[in-house]
Design an enzyme around this catalytic site. Structure first.
Site, PDB file in Angstrom:
ATOM      1  N   ARG A  87       0.826  -1.218   0.000  1.00 23.52           N
ATOM      2  CA  ARG A  87       0.000   0.000   0.000  1.00 23.52           C
ATOM      3  C   ARG A  87       0.853   1.258   0.000  1.00 23.52           C
ATOM      4  O   ARG A  87       0.392   2.324  -0.414  1.00 23.52           O
ATOM      5  CB  ARG A  87      -0.994  -0.039   1.158  1.00 23.52           C
ATOM      6  N   GLU A 135       6.003 -11.101  14.914  1.00 29.15           N
ATOM      7  CA  GLU A 135       5.538 -11.727  16.151  1.00 29.15           C
ATOM      8  C   GLU A 135       6.043 -13.174  16.217  1.00 29.15           C
ATOM      9  O   GLU A 135       6.560 -13.630  17.230  1.00 29.15           O
ATOM     10  CB  GLU A 135       4.013 -11.669  16.192  1.00 29.15           C
TER      11      GLU A 135
HETATM   12  P1  AMP Z   1       4.815  -2.787  11.542  1.00 26.49           P
HETATM   13  O1  AMP Z   1       6.106  -3.306  10.981  1.00 26.49           O
HETATM   14  O2  AMP Z   1       4.335  -3.578  12.715  1.00 26.49           O
HETATM   15  O3  AMP Z   1       4.857  -1.299  11.808  1.00 26.49           O
HETATM   16  O4  AMP Z   1       3.697  -3.049  10.455  1.00 26.49           O
HETATM   17  C1  AMP Z   1       3.598  -2.195   9.370  1.00 26.49           C
HETATM   18  C2  AMP Z   1       3.155  -2.888   8.119  1.00 26.49           C
HETATM   19  O5  AMP Z   1       2.116  -3.835   8.344  1.00 26.49           O
HETATM   20  C3  AMP Z   1       2.598  -1.861   7.172  1.00 26.49           C
HETATM   21  O6  AMP Z   1       3.098  -2.125   5.874  1.00 26.49           O
HETATM   22  C4  AMP Z   1       1.101  -2.013   7.264  1.00 26.49           C
HETATM   23  O7  AMP Z   1       0.537  -1.927   5.996  1.00 26.49           O
HETATM   24  C5  AMP Z   1       0.864  -3.362   7.885  1.00 26.49           C
HETATM   25  N1  AMP Z   1      -0.029  -3.323   9.059  1.00 26.49           N
HETATM   26  C6  AMP Z   1       0.326  -3.563  10.346  1.00 26.49           C
HETATM   27  N2  AMP Z   1      -0.715  -3.503  11.167  1.00 26.49           N
HETATM   28  C7  AMP Z   1      -1.779  -3.190  10.411  1.00 26.49           C
HETATM   29  C8  AMP Z   1      -3.178  -2.957  10.677  1.00 26.49           C
HETATM   30  N3  AMP Z   1      -3.677  -3.061  11.918  1.00 26.49           N
HETATM   31  N4  AMP Z   1      -3.981  -2.632   9.643  1.00 26.49           N
HETATM   32  C9  AMP Z   1      -3.473  -2.537   8.395  1.00 26.49           C
HETATM   33  N5  AMP Z   1      -2.197  -2.738   8.064  1.00 26.49           N
HETATM   34  C10 AMP Z   1      -1.337  -3.062   9.057  1.00 26.49           C
END
Ligand code: AMP
Length: 171
Positions: free
Chosen positions: A59, A96
């Site tokens: 995205r 995770e």
């Molecule tokens: P993080 O590495 O945990 O910050 O996760 C970020 C990536 O995961 C991004 O590319 C987001 O598009 C996706 N992502 C993580 N959590 C969500 C969520 N609750 N809703 C939508 N996309 C998420």
């Protein structure tokens, strides 16, 4: 901002139990909503001399491509392993359960180019932190990271300490 939030749909237990997924497709398909989101994402970075927008799969490509055009910058994709055709560098990060990896073409950024990283959601910050490492390894001068949505409870900002982080919508 509340009007923008009204265009975002949240789906419980996707892609797995316990995750509340923020779905931006309902925002993207609305012409005024999409434009307003890009206006707000771009605002802190207008006239800042950004040369390259780096978008994170997938995205981040949709937002990043449009944002690059507005900022008069080029666009580079950061992709999941095995998708980029030329020589790449890669960085692993913790999920995770297990690890994941992201790749960037090794000639995507020239030393000293001013870079803005873009993604839709800042959650734990692991994805963005790995992207920061990729940009720095190529000698990019990181100007900031722009997110449409920030999930405050997960404190992704602490993983990006010392960087300029902006987000349009906080949850
Ligand atoms: P993080 O590495 O945990 O910050 O996760 C970020 C990536 O995961 C991004 O590319 C987001 O598009 C996706 N992502 C993580 N959590 C969500 C969520 N609750 N809703 C939508 N996309 C998420």
């Amino acid at each position: 901002m509340d009007t923008l939030k009204a265009h975002i749909r949240s789906i419980p237990d996707f892609p797995k139990a316990g995750i509340l997924f923020y779905d931006i497709t309902t925002l993207l398909r609305d012409p005024q909503g999409f434009r307003a989101a890009l206006d707000a994402l771009a605002l802190p970075y207008l006239d800042q001399g950004i040369s390259v927008v780096v978008g994170i799969e997938s995205r981040g490509f949709i937002l990043g491509g449009a944002l690059a055009d507005r900022l008069g910058a080029g666009f580079c994709p950061v992709r999941k392993p095995g998708k980029l055709p030329a020589r790449t560098i890669s960085e692993s990060f913790q999920l995770e359960y297990g690890t994941d990896r992201l790749e960037l073409h090794e000639d995507a950024i020239e030393r000293g180019q001013r870079v803005l990283i873009v993604d839709d959601v800042l959650a734990t910050g692991g994805t963005a932190a790995a992207t920061v490492r990729l940009v720095r390894r190529l000698g990019g001068e990181l100007h900031g990271l722009a997110f449409l949505i920030e999930l405050l409870a997960l404190d992704g900002r602490s993983r990006l300490a010392g960087e300029r982080v902006t987000s349009v919508l906080k949850y």
